[in-house]
Design a protein around this motif. Sequence first.
Motif, PDB file in Angstrom:
ATOM      1  N   THR A  33      -4.987  -0.693  -4.050  1.00 15.36           N
ATOM      2  CA  THR A  33      -5.897   0.001  -3.142  1.00 15.36           C
ATOM      3  C   THR A  33      -5.458   1.455  -2.967  1.00 15.36           C
ATOM      4  O   THR A  33      -6.285   2.372  -3.015  1.00 15.36           O
ATOM      5  N   ALA A  34      -4.185   1.683  -2.764  1.00 12.29           N
ATOM      6  CA  ALA A  34      -3.681   3.057  -2.603  1.00 12.29           C
ATOM      7  C   ALA A  34      -3.953   3.868  -3.861  1.00 12.29           C
ATOM      8  O   ALA A  34      -4.412   5.021  -3.787  1.00 12.29           O
ATOM      9  N   TYR A  59      -4.932  -4.038   2.152  1.00  9.21           N
ATOM     10  CA  TYR A  59      -3.646  -3.371   1.972  1.00  9.21           C
ATOM     11  C   TYR A  59      -3.009  -3.860   0.682  1.00  9.21           C
ATOM     12  O   TYR A  59      -2.593  -5.012   0.582  1.00  9.21           O
ATOM     13  N   PHE A  91       0.840  -1.196   0.000  1.00  6.21           N
ATOM     14  CA  PHE A  91       0.000   0.000   0.000  1.00  6.21           C
ATOM     15  C   PHE A  91       0.883   1.257   0.000  1.00  6.21           C
ATOM     16  O   PHE A  91       0.632   2.200  -0.746  1.00  6.21           O
ATOM     17  N   GLN A 128      -1.053  -2.161  -3.260  1.00  4.61           N
ATOM     18  CA  GLN A 128      -0.660  -1.009  -4.068  1.00  4.61           C
ATOM     19  C   GLN A 128      -1.857  -0.503  -4.863  1.00  4.61           C
ATOM     20  O   GLN A 128      -2.082   0.704  -4.952  1.00  4.61           O
TER      21      GLN A 128
END
Length: 196
Positions: free
Chosen positions: A182-183, A178, A80, A180
């Motif tokens: 998602t971010a 959590y 994330f 990448q």
Amino acid sequence: MARYWPCSWSRCNGALVIICVAILATGCGPTPDERVRHYVEAANRHDLEAVEAMLADEVVWFLGPDTLTGKHEVLAPLNFDTGAQTHLELREITARGDTAEFEMAEHNRVLMALGIHELVHHTRFVFRDGLIVRKEEIRQPGGIEAFADSVASFANWLYVEEPEAYDRIWGPGGKFVYSQSTAELMLLLVDRWRAR
């Protein structure tokens, strides 16, 4: 029959002690405070392999309301952080034995999009055999109230306006995912939420 010693016994003992201390000092590896610095450097590079090498297989990571166990779960928030472009700023470290307590500021694009300048973590790492076996917050992070309020407002909006995206971010049962992606998704959606 007398034996010949090239030096007096006391000088040989002194030399032996110096050699033993030198061997022990070089064989100890990094101290806990050095290990924290290495962790922060690797996390800021988003070098998941380097971070993974610092973790014990049975690592336990307390992250807000979540308890993450094992390397796979612990590395997920670092994925994330890659997508959020997180940067950690180490401020203070106190080390005793196999424990290091430190203050560290967290900055990233998701926090900034939510209107939060930084979260200040007060963290404890416990090491065994040079590896992190436990991470916990000593006290609540500075800025967490504003962060929690912003996330709650964003999540409520998202649940109504974009339920599929909400499910991708919070997953089944409302547990935060959590990753990448998602971010990256949060960055897109938070901008829309703020522009509403």
